[in-house]
Design a protein around this motif. Structure first.
Motif, PDB file in Angstrom:
ATOM      1  N   MET A 142      43.032  35.704  54.509  1.00 59.27           N
ATOM      2  CA  MET A 142      43.566  34.334  54.468  1.00 59.27           C
ATOM      3  C   MET A 142      45.071  34.355  54.733  1.00 59.27           C
ATOM      4  O   MET A 142      45.597  33.495  55.448  1.00 59.27           O
ATOM      5  CB  MET A 142      43.279  33.676  53.111  1.00 59.27           C
ATOM      6  N   LYS A 143      45.769  35.295  54.167  1.00 59.90           N
ATOM      7  CA  LYS A 143      47.204  35.401  54.402  1.00 59.90           C
ATOM      8  C   LYS A 143      47.482  35.706  55.873  1.00 59.90           C
ATOM      9  O   LYS A 143      48.415  35.159  56.465  1.00 59.90           O
ATOM     10  CB  LYS A 143      47.816  36.476  53.506  1.00 59.90           C
ATOM     11  N   ALA A 193      46.884  32.547  57.876  1.00 59.65           N
ATOM     12  CA  ALA A 193      47.971  31.600  57.680  1.00 59.65           C
ATOM     13  C   ALA A 193      49.202  32.021  58.469  1.00 59.65           C
ATOM     14  O   ALA A 193      49.885  31.180  59.073  1.00 59.65           O
ATOM     15  CB  ALA A 193      48.303  31.493  56.193  1.00 59.65           C
ATOM     16  N   ARG A 252      41.474  37.451  50.457  1.00 60.13           N
ATOM     17  CA  ARG A 252      42.865  37.015  50.313  1.00 60.13           C
ATOM     18  C   ARG A 252      43.743  37.592  51.424  1.00 60.13           C
ATOM     19  O   ARG A 252      44.577  36.898  51.987  1.00 60.13           O
ATOM     20  CB  ARG A 252      43.430  37.412  48.955  1.00 60.13           C
ATOM     21  N   TYR A 269      48.547  31.259  62.142  1.00 57.98           N
ATOM     22  CA  TYR A 269      48.649  29.819  62.354  1.00 57.98           C
ATOM     23  C   TYR A 269      50.109  29.402  62.418  1.00 57.98           C
ATOM     24  O   TYR A 269      50.521  28.611  63.265  1.00 57.98           O
ATOM     25  CB  TYR A 269      47.925  29.072  61.228  1.00 57.98           C
ATOM     26  N   TYR A 270      50.913  29.933  61.541  1.00 61.12           N
ATOM     27  CA  TYR A 270      52.337  29.627  61.507  1.00 61.12           C
ATOM     28  C   TYR A 270      53.000  30.045  62.818  1.00 61.12           C
ATOM     29  O   TYR A 270      53.793  29.295  63.402  1.00 61.12           O
ATOM     30  CB  TYR A 270      52.985  30.322  60.304  1.00 61.12           C
TER      31      TYR A 270
END
Length: 161
Positions: A124-125, A128, A121, A131-132
């Protein structure tokens, strides 16, 4: 003694005459009561005749109304069957959606359990967030030749709050 027998006969005759007069008056009153009773029965027969004819008419109209309602209900039967079919179809669709949602929820729960097992997790955060940031930088580079500053989504959110 003949004299006493004559007086007794006279008393008996007067008593009988009084009894006849009394009975005549009683019978006259009984005649009046029976006459009124006969008139009442005659009036009741007329009223019952009228009520019977009105009742027959009401029953006839009721039977006609029931026949009309039954005819109209038979015309509505196809509509009720169609509504029933729509209800059955909607029920099947809802059941299918519930099954699909349950499967998707189970798969998400399994994925979350796997992520918890492997402690993914946090990664993954982080992915993300990276990516942002890269997509925001790309938007700013594309907007640079036009010389329009592009505000990031975070800046827009803070300005709108």
């Amino acid at each position: 003694m003949d004299f006493l027998i004559g007086i007794a006969a006279l008393i008996i005759a007067l008593s009988f005459a009084g009894l006849v007069v009394f009975l005549a008056r009683v019978l006259k009153q009984v005649e009046e009561v029976l006459s009124h009773t006969a008139n009442t029965v005659e009036n009741m027969e007329q009223q019952i005749g009228e009520i019977t004819s009105e009742t027959k008419l009401t029953l006839y109209n009721t039977n006609e109304t029931i026949a009309d309602v039954n005819h109209k209900l038979t015309q509505l039967d196809p509509l009720f069957h169609a509504v029933n079919n729509v209800g059955v179809t909607a029920n099947k669709l809802t059941s299918s959606l519930v099954k699909m949602t349950t499967r998707a929820t189970d798969e998400v729960d399994k994925g979350a359990a796997k992520m918890d097992e492997k402690d993914l997790r946090g990664w993954m955060k982080t992915a993300a967030f990276i990516y942002y940031l890269t997509t925001t930088k790309r938007k700013e580079k594309k907007a640079a030749p036009n010389k329009e500053p592009v505000k990031s989504e975070l800046q827009r959110e803070h300005m709108n709050v």
